[in-house]
Design a protein around this motif. Structure first.
Motif, PDB file in Angstrom:
ATOM      1  N   MET A 128      48.778  63.381   0.669  1.00 46.58           N
ATOM      2  CA  MET A 128      47.482  63.491  -0.009  1.00 46.58           C
ATOM      3  C   MET A 128      46.291  63.482   0.934  1.00 46.58           C
ATOM      4  SD  MET A 128      46.550  60.264  -2.360  1.00 46.58           S
ATOM      5  CE  MET A 128      45.094  60.494  -3.577  1.00 46.58           C
ATOM      6  N   VAL A 129      45.237  64.063   0.466  1.00 46.59           N
ATOM      7  CA  VAL A 129      44.201  64.543   1.229  1.00 46.59           C
ATOM      8  C   VAL A 129      43.276  63.178   1.492  1.00 46.59           C
ATOM      9  CG1 VAL A 129      41.945  66.041   1.256  1.00 46.59           C
ATOM     10  CG2 VAL A 129      44.312  67.005   0.354  1.00 46.59           C
ATOM     11  N   HIS A 130      42.702  63.327   2.420  1.00 44.42           N
ATOM     12  CA  HIS A 130      41.806  62.047   2.879  1.00 44.42           C
ATOM     13  C   HIS A 130      40.380  62.341   2.083  1.00 44.42           C
ATOM     14  CE1 HIS A 130      39.473  59.353   5.092  1.00 44.42           C
ATOM     15  NE2 HIS A 130      40.557  58.795   5.291  1.00 44.42           N
ATOM     16  N   PRO A 131      39.834  61.346   1.471  1.00 41.70           N
ATOM     17  CA  PRO A 131      38.576  61.375   0.904  1.00 41.70           C
ATOM     18  C   PRO A 131      37.362  62.050   1.616  1.00 41.70           C
ATOM     19  CG  PRO A 131      39.387  59.297   0.268  1.00 41.70           C
ATOM     20  CD  PRO A 131      40.304  59.925   1.158  1.00 41.70           C
ATOM     21  N   ALA A 132      37.439  61.815   2.721  1.00 42.60           N
ATOM     22  CA  ALA A 132      36.493  62.038   3.735  1.00 42.60           C
ATOM     23  C   ALA A 132      36.298  63.659   3.822  1.00 42.60           C
ATOM     24  CB  ALA A 132      36.545  61.829   5.093  1.00 42.60           C
ATOM     25  N   TRP A 133      37.651  64.623   3.585  1.00 42.01           N
ATOM     26  CA  TRP A 133      37.526  65.660   3.551  1.00 42.01           C
ATOM     27  C   TRP A 133      36.671  66.436   2.331  1.00 42.01           C
ATOM     28  CZ3 TRP A 133      38.189  68.328   7.636  1.00 42.01           C
ATOM     29  CH2 TRP A 133      38.975  68.045   8.764  1.00 42.01           C
ATOM     30  N   PHE A 134      36.611  65.693   1.224  1.00 43.27           N
ATOM     31  CA  PHE A 134      35.813  66.238   0.141  1.00 43.27           C
ATOM     32  C   PHE A 134      34.292  66.314   0.494  1.00 43.27           C
ATOM     33  CE2 PHE A 134      39.630  64.601  -2.048  1.00 43.27           C
ATOM     34  CZ  PHE A 134      39.968  65.965  -2.469  1.00 43.27           C
ATOM     35  N   PHE A 135      33.690  65.152   1.273  1.00 44.23           N
ATOM     36  CA  PHE A 135      32.545  64.953   1.835  1.00 44.23           C
ATOM     37  C   PHE A 135      32.133  66.352   2.718  1.00 44.23           C
ATOM     38  CE2 PHE A 135      33.248  60.706   0.545  1.00 44.23           C
ATOM     39  CZ  PHE A 135      32.311  60.625  -0.546  1.00 44.23           C
ATOM     40  N   VAL A 136      33.059  66.289   3.681  1.00 46.90           N
ATOM     41  CA  VAL A 136      33.024  67.648   4.548  1.00 46.90           C
ATOM     42  C   VAL A 136      32.987  68.758   3.982  1.00 46.90           C
ATOM     43  CG1 VAL A 136      34.031  68.881   6.430  1.00 46.90           C
ATOM     44  CG2 VAL A 136      33.954  66.475   6.487  1.00 46.90           C
ATOM     45  N   GLY A 137      33.687  69.034   2.815  1.00 42.34           N
ATOM     46  CA  GLY A 137      33.587  70.330   2.430  1.00 42.34           C
ATOM     47  C   GLY A 137      32.410  70.530   1.436  1.00 42.34           C
ATOM     48  N   ALA A 138      31.828  69.498   0.692  1.00 51.04           N
ATOM     49  CA  ALA A 138      30.388  69.423  -0.058  1.00 51.04           C
ATOM     50  C   ALA A 138      29.501  69.610   0.929  1.00 51.04           C
ATOM     51  CB  ALA A 138      30.307  67.964  -0.658  1.00 51.04           C
ATOM     52  N   ILE A 139      29.566  69.036   2.223  1.00 49.37           N
ATOM     53  CA  ILE A 139      28.306  69.160   3.076  1.00 49.37           C
ATOM     54  C   ILE A 139      28.403  70.557   3.321  1.00 49.37           C
ATOM     55  CG2 ILE A 139      27.438  68.859   5.441  1.00 49.37           C
ATOM     56  CD1 ILE A 139      28.375  65.694   4.813  1.00 49.37           C
ATOM     57  N   ALA A 140      29.497  71.395   3.710  1.00 44.11           N
ATOM     58  CA  ALA A 140      29.912  72.699   4.322  1.00 44.11           C
ATOM     59  C   ALA A 140      29.131  73.929   3.145  1.00 44.11           C
ATOM     60  CB  ALA A 140      30.985  73.092   4.813  1.00 44.11           C
ATOM     61  N   ALA A 141      29.648  73.384   1.865  1.00 46.98           N
ATOM     62  CA  ALA A 141      29.324  74.362   0.769  1.00 46.98           C
ATOM     63  C   ALA A 141      27.676  74.362   0.539  1.00 46.98           C
ATOM     64  CB  ALA A 141      29.829  73.833  -0.409  1.00 46.98           C
ATOM     65  N   ALA A 142      26.881  73.211   0.959  1.00 47.38           N
ATOM     66  CA  ALA A 142      25.827  73.025   0.611  1.00 47.38           C
ATOM     67  C   ALA A 142      25.003  73.815   1.562  1.00 47.38           C
ATOM     68  CB  ALA A 142      25.202  71.558   0.541  1.00 47.38           C
ATOM     69  N   GLU A 143      25.203  73.682   2.985  1.00 48.02           N
ATOM     70  CA  GLU A 143      24.802  74.589   4.134  1.00 48.02           C
ATOM     71  C   GLU A 143      24.892  75.907   3.838  1.00 48.02           C
ATOM     72  OE1 GLU A 143      22.984  74.200   6.913  1.00 48.02           O
ATOM     73  OE2 GLU A 143      22.670  72.424   5.699  1.00 48.02           O
TER      74      GLU A 143
END
Length: 80
Positions: free
Chosen positions: A1-16
Motif C-alpha cells: 500500500m502506498v503511504h499517504p505522504a506520497w500523494f502530497f509529494v506528487g501533488a506538490i510536484a505536479a503543481a510546480e
C-alpha cells in the motif's frame, strides 16, 4: 500500500510543473474548466441529494455550487 505522504509529494510536484511550464492559455483553460466543473457537479449532486433524501450529498452539492455562483450563467453551456 502506498503511504499517504506520497500523494502530497506528487501533488506538490505536479503543481510546480504546472506553475513553471504551462502557458498562460493552458492555465486559463484549466482554471476555467475547474470553476465550471465545481458548479455543474455541485448542482447535480444537490439535486441527487434532494432526490435520494441524503443531507450530506445535498450539503456537499450546495457547497460546490455556491463556491462558483459567480459563474452560474456559464454552467451547462457549450462554451467552457
Amino acid at each position: 500500500m502506498v503511504h499517504p505522504a506520497w500523494f502530497f509529494v506528487g501533488a506538490i510536484a505536479a503543481a510546480e510543473v504546472y506553475r513553471k511550464y504551462a502557458t498562460n492559455e493552458e492555465k486559463f483553460n484549466w482554471e476555467n474548466w475547474i470553476k465550471l466543473h465545481h458548479g455543474e457537479i455541485g448542482t447535480i449532486s444537490a439535486i441527487l441529494g434532494i432526490a435520494t433524501k441524503s443531507p450530506r450529498l445535498t450539503a456537499v452539492g450546495l457547497g460546490l455550487a455556491l463556491h462558483d455562483i459567480d459563474d452560474a450563467p456559464k454552467w451547462f453551456s457549450s462554451t467552457k
